[in-house]
Design a protein around this motif. Structure first.
Motif, mmCIF file in Angstrom:
data_model
loop_
_atom_site.group_PDB
_atom_site.id
_atom_site.type_symbol
_atom_site.label_atom_id
_atom_site.label_comp_id
_atom_site.label_asym_id
_atom_site.label_seq_id
_atom_site.Cartn_x
_atom_site.Cartn_y
_atom_site.Cartn_z
ATOM 1 N N THR A 112 -51.904 6.259 -122.929
ATOM 2 C CA THR A 112 -51.726 6.138 -121.480
ATOM 3 C C THR A 112 -52.851 5.333 -120.851
ATOM 4 O O THR A 112 -52.614 4.476 -119.989
ATOM 5 C CB THR A 112 -51.663 7.535 -120.839
ATOM 6 O OG1 THR A 112 -50.627 8.302 -121.456
ATOM 7 C CG2 THR A 112 -51.389 7.435 -119.348
ATOM 8 N N LYS A 113 -54.080 5.601 -121.281
ATOM 9 C CA LYS A 113 -55.222 4.887 -120.710
ATOM 10 C C LYS A 113 -55.162 3.395 -120.991
ATOM 11 O O LYS A 113 -55.562 2.570 -120.163
ATOM 12 C CB LYS A 113 -56.520 5.478 -121.273
ATOM 13 C CG LYS A 113 -57.769 4.963 -120.576
ATOM 14 C CD LYS A 113 -58.988 5.752 -121.006
ATOM 15 C CE LYS A 113 -60.221 5.345 -120.206
ATOM 16 N NZ LYS A 113 -61.397 6.163 -120.557
ATOM 17 N N THR A 114 -54.620 3.018 -122.157
ATOM 18 C CA THR A 114 -54.556 1.609 -122.533
ATOM 19 C C THR A 114 -53.394 0.882 -121.867
ATOM 20 O O THR A 114 -53.555 -0.229 -121.346
ATOM 21 C CB THR A 114 -54.442 1.468 -124.061
ATOM 22 O OG1 THR A 114 -55.597 2.054 -124.673
ATOM 23 C CG2 THR A 114 -54.356 -0.003 -124.467
ATOM 24 N N TYR A 115 -52.221 1.511 -121.851
ATOM 25 C CA TYR A 115 -51.004 0.777 -121.469
ATOM 26 C C TYR A 115 -50.462 1.123 -120.084
ATOM 27 O O TYR A 115 -49.727 0.317 -119.506
ATOM 28 C CB TYR A 115 -49.901 1.031 -122.510
ATOM 29 C CG TYR A 115 -50.237 0.456 -123.859
ATOM 30 C CD1 TYR A 115 -50.222 -0.924 -124.075
ATOM 31 C CD2 TYR A 115 -50.592 1.287 -124.923
ATOM 32 C CE1 TYR A 115 -50.535 -1.453 -125.318
ATOM 33 C CE2 TYR A 115 -50.912 0.760 -126.165
ATOM 34 C CZ TYR A 115 -50.879 -0.618 -126.355
ATOM 35 O OH TYR A 115 -51.198 -1.147 -127.586
ATOM 36 N N VAL A 174 -51.601 13.185 -117.940
ATOM 37 C CA VAL A 174 -50.523 13.170 -118.931
ATOM 38 C C VAL A 174 -50.533 14.373 -119.878
ATOM 39 O O VAL A 174 -49.455 14.848 -120.258
ATOM 40 C CB VAL A 174 -50.534 11.830 -119.706
ATOM 41 C CG1 VAL A 174 -51.657 11.769 -120.727
ATOM 42 C CG2 VAL A 174 -49.194 11.588 -120.387
ATOM 43 N N PRO A 175 -51.687 14.958 -120.293
ATOM 44 C CA PRO A 175 -51.610 16.155 -121.142
ATOM 45 C C PRO A 175 -50.867 17.304 -120.467
ATOM 46 O O PRO A 175 -50.123 18.050 -121.128
ATOM 47 C CB PRO A 175 -53.082 16.514 -121.383
ATOM 48 C CG PRO A 175 -53.814 15.235 -121.212
ATOM 49 C CD PRO A 175 -53.088 14.516 -120.135
ATOM 50 N N TYR A 176 -51.038 17.450 -119.155
ATOM 51 C CA TYR A 176 -50.375 18.535 -118.432
ATOM 52 C C TYR A 176 -48.885 18.245 -118.247
ATOM 53 O O TYR A 176 -48.071 19.177 -118.216
ATOM 54 C CB TYR A 176 -51.073 18.754 -117.093
ATOM 55 C CG TYR A 176 -52.524 19.104 -117.261
ATOM 56 C CD1 TYR A 176 -52.926 20.413 -117.515
ATOM 57 C CD2 TYR A 176 -53.508 18.116 -117.215
ATOM 58 C CE1 TYR A 176 -54.261 20.733 -117.695
ATOM 59 C CE2 TYR A 176 -54.850 18.432 -117.398
ATOM 60 C CZ TYR A 176 -55.212 19.736 -117.642
ATOM 61 O OH TYR A 176 -56.536 20.050 -117.841
ATOM 62 N N TRP A 224 -47.944 1.912 -110.715
ATOM 63 C CA TRP A 224 -47.587 2.743 -109.562
ATOM 64 C C TRP A 224 -47.936 4.218 -109.772
ATOM 65 O O TRP A 224 -47.968 5.001 -108.822
ATOM 66 C CB TRP A 224 -46.091 2.601 -109.263
ATOM 67 C CG TRP A 224 -45.204 2.779 -110.460
ATOM 68 C CD1 TRP A 224 -44.805 1.807 -111.318
ATOM 69 C CD2 TRP A 224 -44.635 4.011 -110.936
ATOM 70 N NE1 TRP A 224 -44.019 2.338 -112.318
ATOM 71 C CE2 TRP A 224 -43.887 3.690 -112.089
ATOM 72 C CE3 TRP A 224 -44.661 5.318 -110.488
ATOM 73 C CZ2 TRP A 224 -43.196 4.655 -112.815
ATOM 74 C CZ3 TRP A 224 -43.973 6.281 -111.202
ATOM 75 C CH2 TRP A 224 -43.249 5.949 -112.344
ATOM 76 N N LEU A 225 -48.209 4.595 -111.034
ATOM 77 C CA LEU A 225 -48.633 5.970 -111.295
ATOM 78 C C LEU A 225 -50.060 6.232 -110.848
ATOM 79 O O LEU A 225 -50.489 7.383 -110.781
ATOM 80 C CB LEU A 225 -48.494 6.287 -112.791
ATOM 81 C CG LEU A 225 -47.066 6.416 -113.322
ATOM 82 C CD1 LEU A 225 -47.066 6.538 -114.833
ATOM 83 C CD2 LEU A 225 -46.358 7.613 -112.691
ATOM 84 N N GLY A 226 -50.793 5.161 -110.569
ATOM 85 C CA GLY A 226 -52.157 5.302 -110.070
ATOM 86 C C GLY A 226 -53.199 5.301 -111.168
ATOM 87 O O GLY A 226 -52.892 5.377 -112.362
ATOM 88 N N ALA A 227 -54.447 5.208 -110.739
ATOM 89 C CA ALA A 227 -55.556 5.179 -111.700
ATOM 90 C C ALA A 227 -55.777 6.566 -112.289
ATOM 91 O O ALA A 227 -55.463 7.591 -111.682
ATOM 92 C CB ALA A 227 -56.821 4.690 -110.998
ATOM 93 N N ASN A 228 -56.321 6.577 -113.506
ATOM 94 C CA ASN A 228 -56.675 7.825 -114.188
ATOM 95 C C ASN A 228 -55.481 8.741 -114.444
ATOM 96 O O ASN A 228 -55.626 9.968 -114.518
ATOM 97 C CB ASN A 228 -57.742 8.599 -113.392
ATOM 98 C CG ASN A 228 -59.025 7.830 -113.254
ATOM 99 O OD1 ASN A 228 -59.451 7.136 -114.172
ATOM 100 N ND2 ASN A 228 -59.648 7.933 -112.091
#
Length: 315
Positions: A271-274, A290-292, A281-285
């Motif tokens: 997720t952090k890479t792609y 994503v684990p939750y 649009w999902l925003g930074a960080n």
């Protein structure tokens, strides 16, 4: 393809750290039935003690790491004896609230210890990284490390995270299967009253489970301290990502904790890479979230996790 492989390697490195912390959660839950929210504090104490022993006491990295593990294990046993032992026989929810209190108090202490500083163990092995399938472009790069051209850059820190997780968890599994105290812990986890009737001291088992969990968290914290960029006291919140890992794998399963750590680590790295390129649009960080999200999806499909034991109620 090179970027994907490097991302997967980083994800597996993260998975090793999460798996160590998650197994600590599982050990305490199996022995006491309580979800220990104080694990993140033990992790960050492991980082701080190892750094202090290296930076202030001048010890080599290996003895400093061993000292940190022993110190945090003793701290965890103390917390169990002082704060958790009086909660024996109380509802698990009440005991879990006490661990949240330990977490909050521990954060205050670690903020005082760290202050505004960022600490790091750097690269304790002096190995940096190696270039797999490519060549070094000398004359450029940072920190004396030439970039890898046409190949995959593999960090030794990621390798040691995975190696440490595999060795420690394998030894723990062997110990639980073969040793007297390991068998006592398994018996207590199955049926506490029956175990006590056979002469097993539940208090000793509880203390031992907390010591093991503290040691595992400390190892995770030591490995976290070797990451690039250093560690601040707020990094204690990183260990909370082990919660989705154990819930995905199953609260009472060591195997599930390892698999859950692997899922969370790889998902976070990918997720952090792609995600910034494919879904900005999902925003930074969003990698923090994503684990939750994965935990929520797994709970919808498999309420007890991938390897968790189903609760059976007889009426």
């Amino acid at each position: 393809m090179i970027e994907l492989i490097e991302t997967l390697i980083r994800g597996i490195g993260l998975a090793g750290m999460y798996a160590l912390i998650a197994v600590g959660f599982v050990i305490i839950y199996r022995a006491t039935g309580v979800l220990n929210f104080a694990q993140p504090v033990f992790m960050i104490f492991g980082t701080w003690v190892s750094f202090t022993l290296v930076d202030s006491a001048g010890l080599p990295f290996a003895p400093a790491a061993a000292g940190a593990v022993v110190t945090v294990a003793a701290l965890a046993m103390t917390c169990e004896r002082v704060a958790m032992r009086p909660m024996v026989g109380r509802p698990p929810f009440s005991a879990a609230l006490v661990t949240i209190g330990l977490f909050a108090a521990g954060l205050v202490v670690t903020n005082k210890l760290f202050g505004p500083d960022v600490i790091t163990s750097g690269d304790p092995w002096g190995l940096k990284n190696f270039c797999l399938g490519g060549v070094r472009e000398h004359g450029s790069g940072v920190e004396g490390v030439a970039p890898c051209v046409g190949g995959v850059t593999v960090g030794y820190t990621d390798i040691f995270k995975v190696a440490a997780a595999v060795v420690v968890i394998a030894l723990l599994g062997w110990w639980l299967e073969r040793s007297r105290y390991g068998l006592a812990m398994r018996a207590t986890a199955m049926d506490q009253e029956a175990a006590m009737a056979q002469g097993i001291k539940a208090g000793t088992v509880f203390s031992l489970s907390w010591a093991i969990a503290g040691a595992l968290a400390a190892i995770g914290g030591i490995l976290l301290g070797t990451a690039a960029g250093g560690v601040a006291s707020a990094a204690a919140l990183v260990a909370l990502k082990a919660l989705p890992a154990i819930i995905i794998g199953g609260l009472d399963s060591i195997k599930g904790a390892v698999v859950g750590g692997l899922v969370v680590g790889i998902a976070e790295a990918l997720t952090k890479t792609y995600q910034p390129d494919f879904a900005p649009w999902l925003g930074a960080n969003f990698d923090i979230v994503v684990p939750y999200v994965l935990m929520f999806v797994v709970l919808l499909i498999q309420p007890y996790g991938l390897y968790g034991s189903k609760e059976v109620r007889r009426v």
